[in-house]
Design a protein around this motif. Structure first.
Motif, short mmCIF file in Angstrom:
data_model
loop_
_atom_site.label_atom_id
_atom_site.label_comp_id
_atom_site.label_asym_id
_atom_site.label_seq_id
_atom_site.Cartn_x
_atom_site.Cartn_y
_atom_site.Cartn_z
N LEU A 157 -8.23 -8.57 -8.21
CA LEU A 157 -8.37 -9.46 -7.07
C LEU A 157 -9.40 -8.95 -6.06
CD1 LEU A 157 -4.65 -10.37 -6.28
CD2 LEU A 157 -6.36 -11.84 -7.34
N ALA A 158 -9.48 -7.63 -5.91
CA ALA A 158 -10.36 -7.05 -4.90
C ALA A 158 -11.21 -5.94 -5.52
CB ALA A 158 -9.53 -6.52 -3.73
N GLU A 159 -10.73 -4.73 -5.39
CA GLU A 159 -11.37 -3.55 -6.00
C GLU A 159 -10.34 -2.43 -5.96
OE1 GLU A 159 -13.56 -1.60 -2.10
OE2 GLU A 159 -14.77 -2.87 -3.40
N SER A 160 -10.75 -1.22 -6.26
CA SER A 160 -9.80 -0.11 -6.22
C SER A 160 -9.33 0.12 -4.79
CB SER A 160 -10.45 1.16 -6.78
OG SER A 160 -11.55 1.54 -5.99
N ARG A 161 -8.20 0.83 -4.67
CA ARG A 161 -7.58 1.15 -3.38
C ARG A 161 -6.99 -0.07 -2.70
NH1 ARG A 161 -8.59 6.49 -1.74
NH2 ARG A 161 -10.30 7.51 -2.83
N PHE A 162 -6.48 -1.00 -3.49
CA PHE A 162 -5.66 -2.09 -2.98
C PHE A 162 -4.38 -2.13 -3.81
CE2 PHE A 162 -9.77 -3.32 -1.37
CZ PHE A 162 -9.49 -3.95 -0.16
N VAL A 163 -3.33 -2.74 -3.26
CA VAL A 163 -2.06 -2.83 -3.96
C VAL A 163 -1.45 -4.20 -3.70
CG1 VAL A 163 -0.77 -1.83 -2.03
CG2 VAL A 163 0.19 -1.72 -4.34
N ILE A 164 -0.70 -4.69 -4.67
CA ILE A 164 0.11 -5.90 -4.51
C ILE A 164 1.57 -5.46 -4.46
CG2 ILE A 164 0.91 -8.04 -5.60
CD1 ILE A 164 -1.87 -8.18 -6.95
N LEU A 165 2.29 -5.90 -3.45
CA LEU A 165 3.74 -5.71 -3.39
C LEU A 165 4.39 -7.03 -3.78
CD1 LEU A 165 4.06 -3.69 -0.05
CD2 LEU A 165 4.12 -2.80 -2.39
N ARG A 166 5.39 -6.94 -4.66
CA ARG A 166 5.98 -8.14 -5.22
C ARG A 166 7.51 -8.10 -5.06
NH1 ARG A 166 4.72 -11.70 -9.57
NH2 ARG A 166 2.78 -10.61 -10.07
N GLY A 167 8.12 -9.27 -4.90
CA GLY A 167 9.57 -9.36 -4.86
C GLY A 167 10.18 -8.50 -3.77
N LEU A 168 11.11 -7.62 -4.17
CA LEU A 168 11.78 -6.78 -3.18
C LEU A 168 10.85 -5.71 -2.59
CD1 LEU A 168 15.35 -6.34 -4.72
CD2 LEU A 168 14.67 -7.73 -2.76
N GLY A 169 9.72 -5.46 -3.23
CA GLY A 169 8.72 -4.58 -2.63
C GLY A 169 8.12 -5.21 -1.40
N ALA A 170 7.76 -6.51 -1.51
CA ALA A 170 7.24 -7.25 -0.36
C ALA A 170 8.33 -7.40 0.70
CB ALA A 170 6.72 -8.61 -0.80
N ARG A 171 9.55 -7.63 0.26
CA ARG A 171 10.67 -7.77 1.20
C ARG A 171 10.89 -6.46 1.95
NH1 ARG A 171 15.36 -11.14 1.54
NH2 ARG A 171 16.35 -10.63 3.53
N LEU A 172 10.76 -5.34 1.24
CA LEU A 172 10.95 -4.03 1.88
C LEU A 172 9.88 -3.79 2.93
CD1 LEU A 172 12.38 -1.32 2.11
CD2 LEU A 172 11.07 -0.51 0.13
N GLU A 173 8.64 -4.17 2.65
CA GLU A 173 7.58 -4.03 3.65
C GLU A 173 7.91 -4.84 4.89
OE1 GLU A 173 2.75 -4.16 3.59
OE2 GLU A 173 3.76 -6.02 3.01
N ARG A 174 8.34 -6.09 4.69
CA ARG A 174 8.68 -6.96 5.82
C ARG A 174 9.87 -6.40 6.60
NH1 ARG A 174 11.67 -11.90 5.43
NH2 ARG A 174 11.34 -11.89 3.16
N ALA A 175 10.84 -5.85 5.87
CA ALA A 175 12.01 -5.27 6.52
C ALA A 175 11.63 -4.09 7.40
CB ALA A 175 13.03 -4.85 5.47
#
Length: 429
Positions: A157-175
């Motif tokens: 989607l971008a280049e190196s040094r990026f990450v996608i958080l998915r599901g409970l990973g994204a929820r954990l970030e928001r929490a």
């Protein structure tokens, strides 16, 4: 920005602190431009006095019916010389101001002298690192196995040094974001939702420009930059203002995404989420009176520490030495969280007192309630804290042998009651 008058009057002290900071700043060049500027100003002032006197004499000669041709010719020559000098003055002042913007801040007397991070003394340690009965895995392995982190798709989607958080990973970030903001607001900070794009003056005000331009992302067709931290818009909220003493201190907190090129870090922490170009952070900023700023630094650092204490993450606090301290700081505490996969502490927050260094760049002052000339405020900032690094610290410190990850009790309400992240096929408790 350093006070030029102080530099001029304390030249040897300035040389000493620049050496202590391992800085190659061209101090002699700065002084040379300053001397030339003062020479030009003195000459221009003298010439203007002569021109004023000449104009007076021309008037007298005309009233007496005398021809002031020679004197008027002399006045024109003086005017031409003033124009030349004023043009040179403009060029000299541009060079002088450019150098001042690149001169690092003076360390506080309590900052230890040292060449690099190996000279940073440990101030305190909190919590005991967990003793695992299995070999703990790095966060990227745990996260990918749980399906909450994706790195390969992020590269596409971008280049190196990026990450996608998915599901409970994204929820954990928001929490984590909500938990941190709630905690800081309870402790007296005012929450702000600032712009994520700011102009050149704003970046210059906190010291990101011109020195760190290569580490920043700039919009191609506008005078706008993606913020590297919420420190930039929060500290600049009062740029160009004179505050009343009764308004101080001001405490601000904000969640923002942050964007940095990490231009000088290639080859370091290439795996995982430790060093990425886009990350989330909750920032703390204080604006206060000079005499209060070091007490406020201790309180600000304690606020950042409270996040890790509440989550049960072991950490330590170190005081950065002169050779490791950031460009704009007078004193900095780094908070380092324990990472089991590396068997060491890694930075998760920096808390700094910049004294009046940023205030001079922003021209932010306050009016003493007893009267007198407005004074520059002191500004402080700290991560409260880096969300991505906190997330990976949770994944590593609370991992189980079966690959699942326990959620700290403080976050369970923000996770909708989820207490553990397990592989998707197993469901989540």
């Amino acid at each position: 920005m350093m006070d030029l008058r102080w530099v001029r009057d304390n030249l040897e002290e300035a040389r000493s602190y620049l050496r202590a900071r391992n800085s190659d700043f061209p101090l002699d060049q700065l002084i040379s431009f300053d001397e030339r500027r003062r020479q030009i100003l003195a000459e221009v002032e003298d010439l203007k006095a002569k021109r004023n006197e000449g104009s007076r004499r021309v008037g007298e000669m005309k009233r007496r019916g005398e021809e002031p041709k020679d004197l008027m010719e002399e006045m024109r020559a003086i005017g031409d010389r003033i124009s030349v000098l004023e043009s040179e003055l403009s060029a000299v002042e541009q060079e002088l101001n450019g150098l001042l913007l690149r001169m690092p801040n003076r360390p506080h007397e309590s900052v230890p002298v040292g060449k690099d991070e190996t000279c940073n003394p440990v101030v305190r340690v909190w919590g005991e690192p967990r003793q695992f009965d299995f070999t703990p895995k790095p966060h990227w392995e745990v996260g990918e196995a749980l399906g909450i982190m994706e790195f390969e798709r992020a590269v596409r989607l971008a280049e190196s040094r990026f990450v996608i958080l998915r599901g409970l990973g994204a929820r954990l970030e928001r929490a984590l974001i909500q938990y941190m903001l709630d905690l800081h607001c309870e402790n007296g900070y005012t929450e702000v939702s600032p712009p994520f794009l700011v102009n050149t003056d704003t970046m210059t005000g906190t010291g990101q420009l011109p020195k760190f331009a290569e580490d920043l992302y700039r919009c191609a067709n506008d005078d706008l930059w993606l913020i590297p931290t919420a420190e930039v818009p929060l500290t600049n909220l009062h740029r160009g203002e004179i505050l009343e003493e009764e308004q101080l201190p001001l405490y601000y907190t904000a969640y923002t995404p942050c964007f940095r090129r990490e231009a000088g870090s290639y080859g370091r922490d290439v795996k995982g989420m430790l060093r990425v170009h886009q990350f989330s952070k909750v920032e703390l900023v204080k604006i206060c009176k000079p005499e209060d700023s070091y007490d406020e630094l201790e309180k600000l650092t304690a606020s950042a520490e409270s996040v890790l204490k509440g989550l049960g993450l072991p950490y330590r606090v170190v005081c950065l030495c002169t050779g490791d301290m950031g460009f704009g700081a007078s004193k900095t505490y780094d908070i380092e969280v324990w990472l089991p996969s590396q068997g060491c502490y890694r930075e998760i927050s920096s808390c700094s007192n910049c004294e009046d260094f940023q205030a001079r760049r922003m021209n932010t002052r306050y009016r003493p309630k007893g009267g007198g000339k407005p004074r520059f405020v002191h500004t402080l900032n700290g991560s409260g804290i880096a969300v991505g690094r906190c997330l990976l610290a949770i994944v590593e410190n609370f991992q189980r042998q079966d690959g699942s990850v326990d959620i700290p009790d403080a976050l369970v309400p923000y996770m909708g009651g989820v207490k553990r992240i397990v592989p998707v096929c197993s469901g989540n408790a």
